[in-house]
Design a protein around this motif. Structure first.
Motif, PDB file in Angstrom:
ATOM      1  N   ASN A 241     -59.836  54.526-104.336  1.00  0.00           N
ATOM      2  CA  ASN A 241     -59.273  54.357-105.677  1.00  0.00           C
ATOM      3  C   ASN A 241     -59.617  55.597-106.496  1.00  0.00           C
ATOM      4  OD1 ASN A 241     -59.851  53.497-108.685  1.00  0.00           O
ATOM      5  ND2 ASN A 241     -58.368  52.010-107.885  1.00  0.00           N
ATOM      6  N   SER A 242     -58.627  56.220-107.119  1.00  0.00           N
ATOM      7  CA  SER A 242     -58.838  57.479-107.823  1.00  0.00           C
ATOM      8  C   SER A 242     -59.752  57.324-109.035  1.00  0.00           C
ATOM      9  CB  SER A 242     -57.487  58.062-108.260  1.00  0.00           C
ATOM     10  OG  SER A 242     -56.808  57.166-109.120  1.00  0.00           O
ATOM     11  N   GLN A 243     -59.700  56.169-109.696  1.00  0.00           N
ATOM     12  CA  GLN A 243     -60.552  55.961-110.865  1.00  0.00           C
ATOM     13  C   GLN A 243     -62.014  55.781-110.459  1.00  0.00           C
ATOM     14  OE1 GLN A 243     -58.215  52.626-112.193  1.00  0.00           O
ATOM     15  NE2 GLN A 243     -57.350  53.779-113.918  1.00  0.00           N
ATOM     16  N   LEU A 244     -62.237  55.041-109.380  1.00  0.00           N
ATOM     17  CA  LEU A 244     -63.599  54.916-108.855  1.00  0.00           C
ATOM     18  C   LEU A 244     -64.113  56.271-108.367  1.00  0.00           C
ATOM     19  CD1 LEU A 244     -63.404  51.561-106.831  1.00  0.00           C
ATOM     20  CD2 LEU A 244     -64.551  51.943-109.027  1.00  0.00           C
ATOM     21  N   ALA A 245     -63.227  57.049-107.755  1.00  0.00           N
ATOM     22  CA  ALA A 245     -63.608  58.372-107.271  1.00  0.00           C
ATOM     23  C   ALA A 245     -63.994  59.293-108.429  1.00  0.00           C
ATOM     24  CB  ALA A 245     -62.473  58.988-106.459  1.00  0.00           C
ATOM     25  N   ALA A 246     -63.279  59.197-109.544  1.00  0.00           N
ATOM     26  CA  ALA A 246     -63.588  60.022-110.711  1.00  0.00           C
ATOM     27  C   ALA A 246     -64.948  59.652-111.286  1.00  0.00           C
ATOM     28  CB  ALA A 246     -62.496  59.857-111.766  1.00  0.00           C
ATOM     29  N   ALA A 247     -65.247  58.354-111.341  1.00  0.00           N
ATOM     30  CA  ALA A 247     -66.543  57.912-111.862  1.00  0.00           C
ATOM     31  C   ALA A 247     -67.678  58.362-110.939  1.00  0.00           C
ATOM     32  CB  ALA A 247     -66.544  56.388-112.008  1.00  0.00           C
ATOM     33  N   ALA A 248     -67.446  58.242-109.625  1.00  0.00           N
ATOM     34  CA  ALA A 248     -68.473  58.646-108.663  1.00  0.00           C
ATOM     35  C   ALA A 248     -68.710  60.148-108.713  1.00  0.00           C
ATOM     36  CB  ALA A 248     -68.065  58.211-107.258  1.00  0.00           C
ATOM     37  N   GLN A 249     -67.629  60.932-108.791  1.00  0.00           N
ATOM     38  CA  GLN A 249     -67.768  62.389-108.833  1.00  0.00           C
ATOM     39  C   GLN A 249     -68.489  62.839-110.104  1.00  0.00           C
ATOM     40  OE1 GLN A 249     -67.177  64.678-106.442  1.00  0.00           O
ATOM     41  NE2 GLN A 249     -68.180  66.075-107.896  1.00  0.00           N
ATOM     42  N   SER A 250     -68.183  62.222-111.219  1.00  0.00           N
ATOM     43  CA  SER A 250     -68.834  62.570-112.473  1.00  0.00           C
ATOM     44  C   SER A 250     -70.339  62.320-112.396  1.00  0.00           C
ATOM     45  CB  SER A 250     -68.224  61.766-113.623  1.00  0.00           C
ATOM     46  OG  SER A 250     -68.916  62.008-114.831  1.00  0.00           O
ATOM     47  N   HIS A 251     -70.719  61.191-111.765  1.00  0.00           N
ATOM     48  CA  HIS A 251     -72.145  60.869-111.689  1.00  0.00           C
ATOM     49  C   HIS A 251     -72.870  61.754-110.673  1.00  0.00           C
ATOM     50  CE1 HIS A 251     -75.761  58.716-112.412  1.00  0.00           C
ATOM     51  NE2 HIS A 251     -75.826  58.215-111.189  1.00  0.00           N
ATOM     52  N   ALA A 252     -72.208  62.085-109.565  1.00  0.00           N
ATOM     53  CA  ALA A 252     -72.816  62.999-108.588  1.00  0.00           C
ATOM     54  C   ALA A 252     -73.107  64.347-109.240  1.00  0.00           C
ATOM     55  CB  ALA A 252     -71.904  63.169-107.380  1.00  0.00           C
ATOM     56  N   ALA A 253     -72.148  64.843-110.031  1.00  0.00           N
ATOM     57  CA  ALA A 253     -72.343  66.113-110.731  1.00  0.00           C
ATOM     58  C   ALA A 253     -73.447  66.004-111.772  1.00  0.00           C
ATOM     59  CB  ALA A 253     -71.037  66.539-111.388  1.00  0.00           C
ATOM     60  N   ASP A 254     -73.509  64.872-112.448  1.00  0.00           N
ATOM     61  CA  ASP A 254     -74.546  64.669-113.463  1.00  0.00           C
ATOM     62  C   ASP A 254     -75.931  64.674-112.827  1.00  0.00           C
ATOM     63  OD1 ASP A 254     -75.526  64.064-116.091  1.00  0.00           O
ATOM     64  OD2 ASP A 254     -75.776  61.990-115.464  1.00  0.00           O
ATOM     65  N   MET A 255     -76.082  64.020-111.679  1.00  0.00           N
ATOM     66  CA  MET A 255     -77.375  64.015-110.991  1.00  0.00           C
ATOM     67  C   MET A 255     -77.745  65.422-110.537  1.00  0.00           C
ATOM     68  SD  MET A 255     -77.520  60.481-108.735  1.00  0.00           S
ATOM     69  CE  MET A 255     -76.107  60.896-107.694  1.00  0.00           C
ATOM     70  N   ALA A 256     -76.746  66.154-110.021  1.00  0.00           N
ATOM     71  CA  ALA A 256     -77.011  67.505-109.544  1.00  0.00           C
ATOM     72  C   ALA A 256     -77.455  68.419-110.682  1.00  0.00           C
ATOM     73  CB  ALA A 256     -75.768  68.072-108.858  1.00  0.00           C
ATOM     74  N   CYS A 257     -76.728  68.391-111.773  1.00  0.00           N
ATOM     75  CA  CYS A 257     -77.011  69.314-112.879  1.00  0.00           C
ATOM     76  C   CYS A 257     -78.272  68.948-113.640  1.00  0.00           C
ATOM     77  CB  CYS A 257     -75.823  69.361-113.830  1.00  0.00           C
ATOM     78  SG  CYS A 257     -74.344  70.112-113.079  1.00  0.00           S
ATOM     79  N   ASN A 258     -78.737  67.717-113.503  1.00  0.00           N
ATOM     80  CA  ASN A 258     -79.960  67.290-114.178  1.00  0.00           C
ATOM     81  C   ASN A 258     -81.116  67.047-113.208  1.00  0.00           C
ATOM     82  OD1 ASN A 258     -79.310  66.778-117.230  1.00  0.00           O
ATOM     83  ND2 ASN A 258     -77.532  66.028-116.078  1.00  0.00           N
ATOM     84  N   ASN A 259     -80.880  67.405-111.922  1.00  0.00           N
ATOM     85  CA  ASN A 259     -81.946  67.317-110.919  1.00  0.00           C
ATOM     86  C   ASN A 259     -82.589  65.929-110.923  1.00  0.00           C
ATOM     87  OD1 ASN A 259     -83.569  68.299-108.867  1.00  0.00           O
ATOM     88  ND2 ASN A 259     -85.110  69.116-110.258  1.00  0.00           N
ATOM     89  N   VAL A 322     -65.738  58.061-103.792  1.00  0.00           N
ATOM     90  CA  VAL A 322     -66.906  58.842-103.364  1.00  0.00           C
ATOM     91  C   VAL A 322     -66.986  60.124-104.172  1.00  0.00           C
ATOM     92  CG1 VAL A 322     -68.044  60.000-101.431  1.00  0.00           C
ATOM     93  CG2 VAL A 322     -66.711  57.911-101.028  1.00  0.00           C
ATOM     94  N   GLY A 323     -68.193  60.466-104.626  1.00  0.00           N
ATOM     95  CA  GLY A 323     -68.424  61.722-105.334  1.00  0.00           C
ATOM     96  C   GLY A 323     -69.506  62.528-104.626  1.00  0.00           C
ATOM     97  N   TYR A 324     -69.322  63.847-104.552  1.00  0.00           N
ATOM     98  CA  TYR A 324     -70.308  64.721-103.902  1.00  0.00           C
ATOM     99  C   TYR A 324     -70.458  66.000-104.718  1.00  0.00           C
ATOM    100  CZ  TYR A 324     -72.364  68.152-100.746  1.00  0.00           C
ATOM    101  OH  TYR A 324     -73.170  69.134-100.209  1.00  0.00           O
ATOM    102  N   ALA A 325     -71.702  66.447-104.907  1.00  0.00           N
ATOM    103  CA  ALA A 325     -71.975  67.713-105.592  1.00  0.00           C
ATOM    104  C   ALA A 325     -73.138  68.403-104.903  1.00  0.00           C
ATOM    105  CB  ALA A 325     -72.303  67.473-107.068  1.00  0.00           C
ATOM    106  N   TYR A 326     -72.990  69.690-104.682  1.00  0.00           N
ATOM    107  CA  TYR A 326     -74.073  70.515-104.128  1.00  0.00           C
ATOM    108  C   TYR A 326     -74.514  71.507-105.193  1.00  0.00           C
ATOM    109  CZ  TYR A 326     -76.650  73.938-101.397  1.00  0.00           C
ATOM    110  OH  TYR A 326     -77.618  74.791-100.943  1.00  0.00           O
ATOM    111  N   TYR A 327     -75.826  71.482-105.504  1.00  0.00           N
ATOM    112  CA  TYR A 327     -76.374  72.396-106.503  1.00  0.00           C
ATOM    113  C   TYR A 327     -77.581  73.097-105.892  1.00  0.00           C
ATOM    114  CZ  TYR A 327     -78.083  74.081-111.057  1.00  0.00           C
ATOM    115  OH  TYR A 327     -78.510  74.868-112.106  1.00  0.00           O
ATOM    116  N   SER A 328     -77.445  74.404-105.669  1.00  0.00           N
ATOM    117  CA  SER A 328     -78.487  75.152-104.946  1.00  0.00           C
ATOM    118  C   SER A 328     -79.810  75.191-105.689  1.00  0.00           C
ATOM    119  CB  SER A 328     -78.011  76.581-104.666  1.00  0.00           C
ATOM    120  OG  SER A 328     -77.722  77.265-105.884  1.00  0.00           O
ATOM    121  N   ASN A 329     -79.774  75.064-107.015  1.00  0.00           N
ATOM    122  CA  ASN A 329     -81.008  75.096-107.807  1.00  0.00           C
ATOM    123  C   ASN A 329     -81.620  73.707-107.994  1.00  0.00           C
ATOM    124  OD1 ASN A 329     -80.911  77.893-108.182  1.00  0.00           O
ATOM    125  ND2 ASN A 329     -79.565  77.690-109.974  1.00  0.00           N
ATOM    126  N   GLY A 330     -80.989  72.693-107.451  1.00  0.00           N
ATOM    127  CA  GLY A 330     -81.525  71.338-107.565  1.00  0.00           C
ATOM    128  C   GLY A 330     -82.561  71.065-106.491  1.00  0.00           C
TER     129      GLY A 330
END
Length: 342
Positions: A241-259, A322-330
């Protein structure tokens, strides 16, 4: 009268002559220093045995380690002793990766092993012994590896296992890893064969200057692995589901950027509020998250934990994102969120 006195005197003289008194003039010798000795028997024909001196051997005591009933198995990864994450190595180069752990549980680690779990094996053995470690003690665990022959970024995941093969929880995870870069590659390889797209910001209240990488191949692989587990359990596959995917991606990025690995967003949002904000109007939602590894490591952790396993195999769910984020500084590198809904 005189005769009586004479006779009496004569009798006394004769009586005194019958008593012999001998006085020994020999002096008693002065005794020498007293010595205790065992005298040899004097029985005829007895031959005393020759005594062979015996050496007293003091054995090194063996410590008996008692395993408490219902003891707990937990650990903390203190540091990477060798080969920090994203260390650059030559193609085919052999190296030793060493981690340092602390036994934070109450079970002594007797007969525990390191096991290769998922990802890039890099010639790692399937298992390696861990030195006996008592509660609160520290131990260094090593494994001999070899870099792959092709340039790229590679990650191998491992677990700590007790004598019965059960995983030892490391903080909030069950895996730890080695990450290397062969050649000059600086981004994680995509399972789809395409380079991850670069994104900036996009997190819910996250660091605006954060630049993280998305990976469509990883997203598709996670969804496929979840549906494979559901198929094994006789459950229907979930549709994306695209809406669930958007919510998951947003949270994955939030976790990455806030370590941070948490269901609570940096702006205080909950998984339910994020799904509603994405426009999803389903009757049921649920979220699972993971940090520190790719799809295989995430599935290994989720399916080994009853709460996450129940979420994946929940018959109420019909859709996922599903959301995925890779942050090298995390601290974790990889950050994954999956939202389920109905």
């Amino acid at each position: 009268m005189k005769n009586k006195i004479l006779i009496t005197s004569l009798l006394l003289f004769l009586l005194s002559a019958c008593i012999s008194v001998k006085v020994d003039d020999a002096k008693t010798p002065t005794p020498s220093n007293f010595i205790t000795a065992t005298l040899a028997p004097t029985k005829a024909g007895f031959v005393p045995a020759t005594l062979t001196p015996t050496l007293e051997i003091t054995a090194t005591p063996t410590l008996a380690i008692t395993v408490p009933a219902n003891c707990t198995n937990t650990a903390v990864l203190l540091r990477d002793v060798t080969i920090q994450d994203n260390t650059q190595v030559k193609a085919g180069e052999k190296f030793t990766k060493t981690w340092e752990f602390q036994n934070t549980g109450t079970c002594p680690w007797i007969g525990y092993v390191l096991k290769f779990a998922a990802g890039d094996q890099m010639n790692a053995p399937l298992s390696a012994p861990i030195a006996a470690t008592l509660p609160n003690e520290k131990v260094q665990v090593s494994v001999e590896l070899a870099a792959p022959p092709s340039n790229g970024t590679y990650t191998g995941y491992f677990t700590l296992n007790d004598a019965n093969g059960k995983d030892v929880v490391i903080g909030i995870e069950k895996t730890f890893w080695v990450k290397i870069v062969v050649g000059s590659s600086a981004v994680p390889p995509s399972t789809s064969g395409t380079n991850p797209t670069q994104s900036s910001g996009g997190a819910s209240g996250g660091n605006a200057n954060c630049s993280y990488s998305q990976n469509a191949g990883y997203v598709n692989q996670i969804a496929a692995l979840i549906n494979a587990e559901r198929a094994n359990a006789g459950l229907p596959a979930l549709t994306v589901n695209s809406q669930l995917a958007a919510a998951a991606q947003s949270h994955a990025a939030d976790m990455a950027c806030n370590n941070n690995i948490s269901h609570t967003g940096s702006n205080g949002s909950s998984s339910y509020s994020r799904v509603l904000a994405s426009g999803y109007s389903g009757s049921f939602t649920e979220e699972i998250i993971y940090g520190g590894g790719g799809p295989e490591a995430a599935m290994l952790w989720w399916m080994s934990d009853q709460i996450h396993r129940d979420a994946i195999l929940n018959p109420r769910s019909t859709e996922l994102g599903v959301g995925y984020a890779y942050y090298s500084n995390g601290a974790y590198g990889d950050y994954i969120a999956v939202d389920f809904g109905r």
